[in-house]
Design an enzyme around this catalytic site. Structure first.
Site, PDB file in Angstrom:
ATOM      1  N   GLY A 119       0.784  -1.235   0.000  1.00  0.00           N
ATOM      2  CA  GLY A 119       0.000   0.000   0.000  1.00  0.00           C
ATOM      3  C   GLY A 119       0.811   1.277   0.000  1.00  0.00           C
ATOM      4  O   GLY A 119       0.274   2.345  -0.275  1.00  0.00           O
ATOM      5  N   LEU A 120       2.102   1.187   0.307  1.00  0.00           N
ATOM      6  CA  LEU A 120       2.899   2.424   0.364  1.00  0.00           C
ATOM      7  C   LEU A 120       3.882   2.502  -0.799  1.00  0.00           C
ATOM      8  O   LEU A 120       4.712   3.393  -0.875  1.00  0.00           O
ATOM      9  CB  LEU A 120       3.663   2.500   1.697  1.00  0.00           C
ATOM     10  CG  LEU A 120       2.764   2.543   2.925  1.00  0.00           C
ATOM     11  CD1 LEU A 120       3.587   2.434   4.200  1.00  0.00           C
ATOM     12  CD2 LEU A 120       1.936   3.829   2.952  1.00  0.00           C
ATOM     13  N   SER A 121       3.753   1.544  -1.695  1.00  0.00           N
ATOM     14  CA  SER A 121       4.633   1.435  -2.857  1.00  0.00           C
ATOM     15  C   SER A 121       6.101   1.249  -2.501  1.00  0.00           C
ATOM     16  O   SER A 121       6.976   2.013  -2.912  1.00  0.00           O
ATOM     17  CB  SER A 121       4.468   2.611  -3.813  1.00  0.00           C
ATOM     18  OG  SER A 121       4.980   2.162  -5.048  1.00  0.00           O
ATOM     19  N   SER A 122       6.333   0.193  -1.760  1.00  0.00           N
ATOM     20  CA  SER A 122       7.719  -0.180  -1.477  1.00  0.00           C
ATOM     21  C   SER A 122       8.382  -0.671  -2.751  1.00  0.00           C
ATOM     22  O   SER A 122       9.598  -0.544  -2.913  1.00  0.00           O
ATOM     23  CB  SER A 122       7.771  -1.256  -0.401  1.00  0.00           C
ATOM     24  OG  SER A 122       6.935  -2.326  -0.748  1.00  0.00           O
ATOM     25  N   ALA A 125       9.821   2.269  -4.515  1.00  0.00           N
ATOM     26  CA  ALA A 125      10.916   2.834  -3.716  1.00  0.00           C
ATOM     27  C   ALA A 125      12.174   1.975  -3.821  1.00  0.00           C
ATOM     28  O   ALA A 125      13.286   2.496  -3.955  1.00  0.00           O
ATOM     29  CB  ALA A 125      10.485   2.969  -2.256  1.00  0.00           C
ATOM     30  N   ASP A 167       3.346   6.320  -8.258  1.00  0.00           N
ATOM     31  CA  ASP A 167       4.210   5.954  -7.133  1.00  0.00           C
ATOM     32  C   ASP A 167       5.590   6.584  -7.276  1.00  0.00           C
ATOM     33  O   ASP A 167       6.103   7.238  -6.358  1.00  0.00           O
ATOM     34  CB  ASP A 167       4.380   4.429  -7.049  1.00  0.00           C
ATOM     35  CG  ASP A 167       3.059   3.702  -7.017  1.00  0.00           C
ATOM     36  OD1 ASP A 167       2.067   4.314  -6.607  1.00  0.00           O
ATOM     37  OD2 ASP A 167       3.010   2.524  -7.410  1.00  0.00           O
TER      38      ASP A 167
END
Ligand code: GLA
Length: 389
Positions: A119-122, A125, A167
């Site tokens: 959900g946090l776009s690892s 990243a 993202d």
């Protein structure tokens, strides 16, 4: 354990470099990017760290503190098909980088992700921070746009997810206490500072306790449904259209949508309704943020969450429950699923004065509904942060 300590333990020497890329949240602008819409987003002060050293022989050798399997490949011999593990994103990114740039060195590195995955776009990243490391040791400096596009293509073409550039753009361009307002059609963007008259805010992340991968979700099907709606609308209206994959909802004027939407199959109609309504919400939200009206921005984010559930039709029972709880918890300006909406987490913009009661009330209500997730569910309250550049 920190990635630099693990590096020392494995290689018996310290890493030469450390790099960091933040995660992102997108309170408004969900499922707009793959059809060239507009988005708003922030980077947060949690993300992926990498400790690394160059490897002269061109080998990339990585391990992650979050996954067991170590990964290794040569920069010029990346397997053409994915292996189904966490490093696929990075193999794809290596391919995309070497298609554009001549490089000779690899890296040995240890990757460390903060917070649970989903959900946090690892994934974006980790790709961006890896590309940065590989570029640094090879002394090349692709532009931010190039890095974003390499990362998106690694996901689209190698991993097989039809994602857009939301993202990567948030994780690259964001600035602390600013909102990124980006048009994914032409990549123009604004960093709108928090208006001095705006009420204080913090970002709360509620992890459902259920992790996910986009590749195994209905993510691609939803994108295809939306694109099918755009294709059909263009045909109904007698517009010129080209290849299916190159047709986007952004090509469809609002009047055409309003005139022909009722002819669409129900599912396609709902996907298109999400996209069109989100397009409006993003613009209204950006203006609300500009004038310091975080309550209105938050309200629109709640609406976006509603549309994701009922029009985009995503959300596991756990995420929907979290969303519902958030909507009636005092002190939350607004929020929604963070990211695609297949498991993972919800994000909320909260009034810091209510932080304690929010954490307590949401957790109690959620764990009452899902007692089996005790120990897996968690809350994290964070701040906005600078992106990679
Ligand atoms: C995922 C994708 C993004 C975007 C969001 C939904 O994070 O990677 O490109 O489509 O979902 O808004």
């Amino acid at each position: 354990m920190l990635c630099q300590d693990k590096f020392l333990e494995i290689y018996k020497k310290s890493p030469e470099h450390l790099a960091f890329c933040p995660y992102r949240i997108c309170p408004l602008g969900a499922h707009s990017d793959h059809n060239l819409g507009k988005i708003t987003g922030f980077a947060i002060d949690k993300g992926i760290h990498i400790a690394y050293r160059p490897k002269q022989n061109g080998i990339v050798e990585l391990c992650s503190l979050q996954f067991d399997k170590r990964a290794q490949w040569h920069i010029h011999e990346v397997p053409r098909t994915k292996e189904g593990d966490w490093a696929d994103y990075l193999r794809g990114a290596t391919l995309k980088l070497t298609e554009k740039y001549r490089i000779s060195k690899g890296i040995s590195g240890v990757i460390e992700g903060s917070l649970p995955i989903g959900g946090l776009s690892s994934s974006a990243a980790v790709v961006l921070v890896f590309l940065k490391a590989l570029c640094d040791v090879n002394e090349i400096s692709p532009t931010p746009t190039e890095l974003i596009m390499m990362s998106v293509k690694a996901e689209n073409e190698y991993v097989g997810v039809s994602s857009g550039k939301l993202d990567q753009s948030c994780e690259m361009y964001a600035r602390k206490d600013h909102m990124l307002y980006l048009d994914t059609k032409d990549d123009t963007y604004e960093l709108i500072p928090a208006n001095p008259s705006m009420k204080p805010y913090k970002i709360a992340i509620f992890f459902s306790g259920v992790e996910r991968t986009l590749a195994g979700s209905k993510f691609n099907m939803r994108v295809d449904e939306l694109r099918s709606a755009a294709y059909a609308l263009a045909a109904y209206a007698g517009m010129e259209y080209g290849k299916f994959q190159e047709t986007n909802m952004r090509d469809i004027p609002r009047e055409v949508y309003d005139k022909y939407k009722d002819r669409l199959p129900d599912n396609w109609h709902k996907r298109a309704e999400h996209w069109m309504s989100e397009y409006d919400r993003v613009q209204k939200g950006a203006e609300a943020w500009r004038r310091g009206d975080i309550e209105e921005y938050g309200r629109l984010s709640f609406e976006s969450g509603w549309s994701s559930i009922y029009n985009w039709e995503t959300g596991s029972p756990e995420l929907k429950a979290l969303y519902d709880i958030m909507t009636h918890t005092e002190g939350i300006y607004g929020g929604r699923f963070s990211g695609a909406g297949f498991k993972g987490c919800c994000m909320a913009l909260i009034d810091p004065a209510y932080q304690e009661s929010i954490v307590r009330n949401v957790s109690e209500e959620y764990l009452k509904a899902f007692p089996e997730l005790k120990g897996k569910y968690m809350v994290h309250v964070c701040d906005s942060a600078d992106g990679l550049i």
